[in-house]
Design an enzyme around this catalytic site. Structure first.
Site, PDB file in Angstrom:
ATOM      1  N   LYS A   1       0.695  -1.172  -0.038  1.00 41.97           N
ATOM      2  CA  LYS A   1       0.092  -0.049  -0.006  1.00 41.97           C
ATOM      3  C   LYS A   1       1.015   1.259  -0.041  1.00 41.97           C
ATOM      4  CE  LYS A   1      -4.360  -1.227   0.369  1.00 41.97           C
ATOM      5  NZ  LYS A   1      -4.516  -2.540   0.807  1.00 41.97           N
TER       6      LYS A   1
ATOM      7  N   SER B   1       1.298 -10.147  -0.424  1.00 45.48           N
ATOM      8  CA  SER B   1       1.029  -8.549  -0.342  1.00 45.48           C
ATOM      9  C   SER B   1       1.213  -7.917   0.900  1.00 45.48           C
ATOM     10  CB  SER B   1      -0.429  -8.439  -0.788  1.00 45.48           C
ATOM     11  OG  SER B   1      -1.245  -9.245   0.044  1.00 45.48           O
TER      12      SER B   1
HETATM   13  C1  LIG Z   1      -5.322  -3.503   0.670  1.00 48.25           C
HETATM   14  C2  LIG Z   1      -4.738  -4.866   0.542  1.00 48.25           C
HETATM   15  C3  LIG Z   1      -5.086  -5.838  -0.405  1.00 48.25           C
HETATM   16  C4  LIG Z   1      -6.149  -5.449  -1.390  1.00 48.25           C
HETATM   17  O1  LIG Z   1      -5.796  -4.463  -2.350  1.00 48.25           O
HETATM   18  P1  LIG Z   1      -7.012  -3.754  -3.095  1.00 48.25           P
HETATM   19  O2  LIG Z   1      -6.409  -2.615  -3.989  1.00 48.25           O
HETATM   20  O3  LIG Z   1      -7.884  -3.229  -2.100  1.00 48.25           O
HETATM   21  O4  LIG Z   1      -7.795  -4.683  -4.047  1.00 48.25           O
HETATM   22  C5  LIG Z   1      -4.440  -6.955  -0.434  1.00 48.25           C
HETATM   23  N1  LIG Z   1      -3.339  -7.506   0.382  1.00 48.25           N
HETATM   24  C6  LIG Z   1      -3.020  -6.550   1.566  1.00 48.25           C
HETATM   25  C7  LIG Z   1      -1.965  -6.929   2.520  1.00 48.25           C
HETATM   26  C8  LIG Z   1      -3.678  -5.368   1.594  1.00 48.25           C
HETATM   27  O5  LIG Z   1      -3.251  -4.237   2.624  1.00 48.25           O
END
Ligand SMILES: *Cc1c(COP(=O)(O)O)cnc(C)c1O
Length: 330
Positions: free
Chosen positions: A55, A307
């Protein structure tokens, strides 16, 4: 002109803007998952990004794109945690005010980190929609600039820089697995990858409990879905009935969407820890979980995005010890 898609050009510009503010994270071959799948599986270790999730890419790009006058007003956002933390970090570097509005479903560890970074935290209601009402009020009454977590061109372009890195690190990728919630990540990553390597498939992965984008894609328009507690707490929340960008981009760019049960997500967290030696939050583990659940077929190398890592460590311990699937999920 109304922007309907975030293109490779925007994503390349974002990469220049955020250079030096975010890490270029490594991609490594996973022997255990390659054996499991019978094809090369590469893990993009983005959970090691500063603030513990991707993010920071979108937040840094959005803040760097503000005018001096907007920077002076400060920023506000609703967040399931990681966007708030990233925004708080990026705002702090600029000496800016940041207010983060969250629902009661956001885990305590995420809240504490945001406070530690010096942002103001407002806890309101039981859903992202409740938190958003407080954001709207602060924009109207205090003149703060809203930087939403996904449905914004600068956020999507920032997340797209991750797609550029993945396809540069594994140029022959046949398939890329990305998390799917509001779709800022999937839109940006798919836009970058399809532009550079049109034959590479991009598949979104969500939890079955409250998969708002999947329900919206099935309906052909954004729909409301009840927000439920899940191990993949960073994937909670709706896509917005007035969604401007990510619904259409996900519809046009994603090859498929896969949904997972809570047990399958827990198995992904456990595998990441026991076999890859990585601490991953539920949302971060859904790509691994999809592979383990046998829901992926491929004719070439796969890149799996990890992520985020911002999981409460007590919850993590219970999951890897098999004591609990989820404390809150039924
Ligand atoms: C926000 C987030 C997502 C999903 O992202 P989007 O853009 O809302 O689809 C996936 N994994 C993590 C760790 C996140 O913080």
């Amino acid at each position: 002109m109304i922007m309907t898609q975030v293109t490779l050009e925007h994503i390349r510009a974002a990469r220049e803007r955020i250079a030096g503010k975010v890490e270029r994270t490594p991609t490594v071959l996973s022997q255990s998952l390659s054996d499991e799948l019978g094809a090369q599986v590469h893990l993009k270790l983005e959970h090691r990004q500063t603030t513990g999730s991707f993010k920071l890419r979108g937040a840094s790009n959005a803040i760097a794109s503000l005018s001096a006058e907007q920077k002076a007003r400060g920023v506000v956002a609703a967040s399931t945690g990681n966007h708030g933390r990233a925004l708080a970090h990026a705002a702090k570097l600029e000496g800016m005010r940041a207010v983060i509005c969250m629902s009661r479903l956001v885990p305590g560890n995420k809240l504490e980190e945001i406070r530690r970074l010096g942002a103001e935290v407002r806890i309101v209601g039981d859903s992202q929609d409740d938190a958003q009402q407080e954001v709207d009020r602060l924009v109207a009454q205090e003149g703060l600039v809203m930087l939403p977590p996904f449905d914004h061109p600068d956020i999507i372009a920032g997340q797209g820089t991750l797609g550029l890195e993945m396809i540069e690190q594994v140029p022959d990728a046949a398939l890329v697995l990305v998390q799917l919630s509001g779709g800022g990540l999937a839109s940006g990553v798919a836009s970058a990858i399809k532009a550079v390597s049109p034959r590479t498939k991009v598949i979104g992965v969500s939890m079955a409990r409250g998969a708002a984008m999947k329900a919206s894609l099935d309906a052909g328009h954004p729909v409301l879905v009840e927000e439920l507690p899940t191990l993949a707490d960073s994937l909670g929340g709706g896509i917005g009935l007035d969604n401007r960008l990510t619904f259409a981009m996900c519809r046009d760019l994603l090859d498929d969407v896969i949904l997972l049960s809570e047990d399958e997500i827990a198995a992904g967290i456990r595998h990441a820890y026991a076999r890859e030696r990585e601490i991953i939050e539920g949302a971060g583990a859904v790509g691994i979980a999809a592979l383990l659940a046998g829901k992926i077929t491929t004719n070439g190398p796969v890149v799996v995005l990890l992520s985020g890592r911002n999981i409460d460590m007590d919850a993590h311990r219970k999951i890897v010890c098999g004591e609990a699937r989820s404390e809150r999920a039924a």
